[in-house]
Scaffold this active site. Structure first.
Site, PDB file in Angstrom:
ATOM      1  N   SER A 106       0.802  -1.214   0.093  1.00 16.44           N
ATOM      2  CA  SER A 106       0.203  -0.371  -0.301  1.00 16.44           C
ATOM      3  C   SER A 106       1.410   1.276   0.113  1.00 16.44           C
ATOM      4  O   SER A 106       1.634   1.013  -0.579  1.00 16.44           O
ATOM      5  CB  SER A 106      -1.069   0.436   1.269  1.00 16.44           C
ATOM      6  OG  SER A 106      -2.564   0.821   1.205  1.00 16.44           O
ATOM      7  N   GLU A 223      -1.886  -2.684  -8.523  1.00 19.68           N
ATOM      8  CA  GLU A 223      -3.091  -2.657  -7.430  1.00 19.68           C
ATOM      9  C   GLU A 223      -2.952  -0.748  -7.078  1.00 19.68           C
ATOM     10  O   GLU A 223      -2.807  -0.482  -6.814  1.00 19.68           O
ATOM     11  CB  GLU A 223      -2.850  -3.499  -6.839  1.00 19.68           C
ATOM     12  CG  GLU A 223      -1.665  -3.623  -5.648  1.00 19.68           C
ATOM     13  CD  GLU A 223      -2.317  -2.492  -4.037  1.00 19.68           C
ATOM     14  OE1 GLU A 223      -3.983  -2.591  -4.282  1.00 19.68           O
ATOM     15  OE2 GLU A 223      -1.846  -2.033  -3.221  1.00 19.68           O
ATOM     16  N   HIS A 291      -5.387  -5.151  -2.273  1.00 16.29           N
ATOM     17  CA  HIS A 291      -6.197  -4.569  -0.824  1.00 16.29           C
ATOM     18  C   HIS A 291      -6.753  -6.461  -0.426  1.00 16.29           C
ATOM     19  O   HIS A 291      -7.830  -6.140   0.189  1.00 16.29           O
ATOM     20  CB  HIS A 291      -6.686  -3.290  -0.548  1.00 16.29           C
ATOM     21  CG  HIS A 291      -5.154  -2.494  -0.696  1.00 16.29           C
ATOM     22  ND1 HIS A 291      -4.569  -1.884  -1.725  1.00 16.29           N
ATOM     23  CD2 HIS A 291      -5.295  -1.795   0.519  1.00 16.29           C
ATOM     24  CE1 HIS A 291      -4.043  -0.663  -1.305  1.00 16.29           C
ATOM     25  NE2 HIS A 291      -4.153  -0.980  -0.210  1.00 16.29           N
TER      26      HIS A 291
END
Length: 319
Positions: A106, A223, A291
């Site tokens: 992330s 992503e 995620h």
């Protein structure tokens, strides 16, 4: 290696925030089972009004982890929004001289790709320290972590049969598993290259800075989370593909979207089809990183091979 020491640092949000839902006993147990020792940065529990800590505190913990000869690997507590604040203050020469595993995902994308740009060192997009607090449905993530970081063989990946997209840390007793529908072959072809990427919107924060890694020869892995709806993802992908050396990318692998993003296969196919920078390149989507869980541990700066067609193949070839 078994017996090695892991240092936990908080480049983004604080461990004090994570401790509001305390799963540390399970985390410690899991690392003990892997025969890995855990230590913590001096400032991981500092917490300000943004659930983070000062730039000085976070840089200090990162420097201390890399400089400590006893530390073999570094894990991030969790992601967040502000790891890029640290980049002007990191000692890249010291980091390059003390190579270690660093794993997280992330917001940690900013740190990982900056390390690649400045030092050429491989880091890993994979579970945080806090991820190991997931009691159930964590086995595949743990297995990929072990196979990538405690083994030295190429890793042939397969799509997961089940996946989860829930706030597991709020209630470990009520979890919902979803049936996997395999990888999505969006454009055929074969490619190999250096793995660059992670969280798309975070990677884009590095554009036009000295912290952006080269894209020429890169096999992109991208992503985004639930806040990235189809139009947002399309815009962010366009921005990345307009970086001048993006003309040299070899292919694209897209991680599984969270359900709240409202991304569908049809929408994603349209987005990919309308990108000039992706014409003629293999594109695979709905892969197990990002995620949702389970989560592959990917070497940022390592190498991978991709085949998209009647038979899809994704292989991590080297670190």
């Amino acid at each position: 290696m078994p017996g090695d020491l892991i240092r936990v640092v908080a480049p983004a949000r604080s461990r004090a925030m994570v401790a509001e839902h305390d799963h540390s006993a399970l985390i410690e147990q899991r690392f003990a089972q892997m025969e890995l020792r855990i230590s913590y940065g001096s400032h991981v529990d500092e917490r300000d009004s943004l659930d983070s800590s000062s730039i000085e505190s976070r840089v200090s913990d990162i420097h201390a982890a890399f400089a400590d000869p006893e530390v073999a690997g570094i894990l991030t507590v969790i992601g967040g929004f502000n790891s890029n604040e640290l980049l002007p203050y990191l000692d890249w020469d010291m980091i390059a001289a003390n190579p270690k595993i660093l794993c997280g995902y992330s917001d940690i994308t900013a740190l990982q790709n900056a390390i690649l740009a400045h030092t050429g060192l491989v880091t890993y997009s994979g579970p945080h320290w806090s991820s190991f607090g997931m009691r159930d449905h964590f086995e595949q993530t743990r297995q990929w972590f072990i196979e990538t970081l405690l083994d030295n063989r190429p890793l042939d990946l397969k799509p997961s049969e089940l996946w989860t997209d829930d706030d597991w840390f709020l209630d470990q007793d009520n979890r919902n598993t979803l049936a996997g529908d395999g990888w999505w072959a969006l454009q055929p072809g074969t490619a190999s290259g250096r793995v660059v990427g992670g969280n798309l919107c975070t990677l884009n924060l590095l554009q036009a800075t000295p912290h952006m890694p080269a894209l020429d020869g890169a096999l992109l892995f991208l992503e985004d989370d639930y806040e990235s709806h189809p139009a947002t993802f399309a815009r962010d992908l366009t921005s990345l593909l307009q970086v001048p050396d993006a003309r040299g990318i070899t292919g694209l692998v897209i991680g599984r979207f969270q359900r709240a993003s409202q991304m569908t296969r049809d929408l994603l196919e349209q987005i990919v089809r309308t990108q000039p920078g992706l014409r003629g390149l293999p594109v695979l989507a709905n892969a197990d990183f990002g995620h949702t869980q389970p989560q592959i541990t990917l070497p940022i700066g390592g190498r991978a091979e991709l085949t998209v067609g009647p038979t899809n193949r994704l292989r991590i070839t080297a670190d």
